[in-house]
Design a protein around this motif. Structure first.
Motif, PDB file in Angstrom:
ATOM      1  N   SER A   1      16.560 -18.826 -29.172  1.00  0.00           N
ATOM      2  CA  SER A   1      15.628 -17.607 -28.664  1.00  0.00           C
ATOM      3  C   SER A   1      15.874 -16.415 -28.881  1.00  0.00           C
ATOM      4  O   SER A   1      15.179 -15.462 -29.166  1.00  0.00           O
ATOM      5  CB  SER A   1      15.255 -17.977 -26.922  1.00  0.00           C
TER       6      SER A   1
ATOM      7  N   SER B   1      13.596 -13.639 -31.014  1.00  0.00           N
ATOM      8  CA  SER B   1      12.875 -12.541 -30.494  1.00  0.00           C
ATOM      9  C   SER B   1      13.304 -11.623 -31.450  1.00  0.00           C
ATOM     10  O   SER B   1      12.578 -10.606 -31.603  1.00  0.00           O
ATOM     11  CB  SER B   1      13.712 -12.354 -29.045  1.00  0.00           C
TER      12      SER B   1
ATOM     13  N   GLN C   1      10.615 -11.758 -34.011  1.00  0.00           N
ATOM     14  CA  GLN C   1       9.367 -11.147 -33.611  1.00  0.00           C
ATOM     15  C   GLN C   1       9.553  -9.875 -33.491  1.00  0.00           C
ATOM     16  O   GLN C   1       8.343  -9.101 -33.904  1.00  0.00           O
ATOM     17  CB  GLN C   1       9.351 -11.971 -31.994  1.00  0.00           C
TER      18      GLN C   1
END
Ligand SMILES: *Cc1c(COP(=O)(O)O)cnc(C)c1O
Length: 220
Positions: free
Chosen positions: A161, A165, A168
């Motif tokens: 994660s 992120s 992203q």
């Protein structure tokens, strides 16, 4: 050298609409030639001298991508042939690339390296610093560089994660810049992110250039 993994990666990146850059740093010219003979043309290096040495002995249709931190005073050595510089992290460096591109009568493709990792040692620009470059008058007068997109290096962690992120975030900066600075320009389209350990996550976030070394060539 693992050709089976290479073919698998090539297939995976191309079905994700991305291109595979084989990162050959520290590996000998023979390894590069072996991959070249299997069809690979994009290679990435992170040191100027090493890239120049390999350029001189290897086929001239190889596209050399500079992916490592680049000092302004060394730009002149790669300016005659480099295909893309991923690691632009200052206005000063961009000015020097433009100057050397003029001397060589070339237009040099560049990416702005954006700092996305939480580790403090990584090079790169913040979103604000990158914006400042794109908005400044100096940049607007540079006739011989093209900023084709952004590059980033995620944190060196197995935590999915965190890496997701960070990619992203880079993707969203890319889309913002495309809209705010490059809306009428078809060459701002590259998102260089993902290495051996995290390329799958990068592909999920629409990377267009994946930089892979150790999975193909073995440990350094
Ligand atoms: C070395 C390097 C890579 C490739 O890393 P691997 O983990 O060997 O795939 C990618 N990007 C940059 C900037 C590098 O320096």
């Amino acid at each position: 050298m693992n050709l089976e993994i290479y073919k698998q990666l090539k297939h995976e990146t191309e079905s994700g609409q991305a291109q595979l850059i084989a990162v050959s740093k520290t590996k000998p010219a023979e390894d590069i030639l072996q991959l070249y003979n299997n069809g690979q043309r994009l290679f990435g290096e992170n040191k100027v001298q090493e890239m120049v040495d390999k350029y001189e002995v290897l086929p001239k249709d190889i596209k050399w991508h500079m992916i490592g931190h680049l000092q302004s005073n060394k730009v002149k050595y790669i300016a005659p042939f480099v295909s893309m510089i991923h690691s632009v992290d200052s206005l000063k460096l961009l000015q020097e690339i433009n100057k050397q591109a003029v001397k060589n009568n070339r237009i040099i493709d560049c990416l702005l390296q954006i700092y996305i990792a939480s580790e403090e040692t990584k090079f790169g620009l913040s979103e604000e610093e990158a914006k400042t470059i794109l908005a400044c008058d100096d940049y607007k007068t540079m006739t011989h560089v093209r900023i084709c997109g952004l590059m980033g290096i995620a944190s060196n962690t197995n935590n999915y994660s965190i890496v997701a992120s960070e990619f992203q975030k880079l993707q969203s900066i890319f889309l913002k810049f495309k809209n705010d600075f490059f809306s009428s320009c078809e060459y701002f389209k590259e998102l260089s992110m993902g290495m051996s350990s995290d390329y799958k996550i990068a592909l999920q976030h629409k990377a267009t250039l994946i930089r892979i070394g150790s999975s193909i060539f073995g440990h350094r």
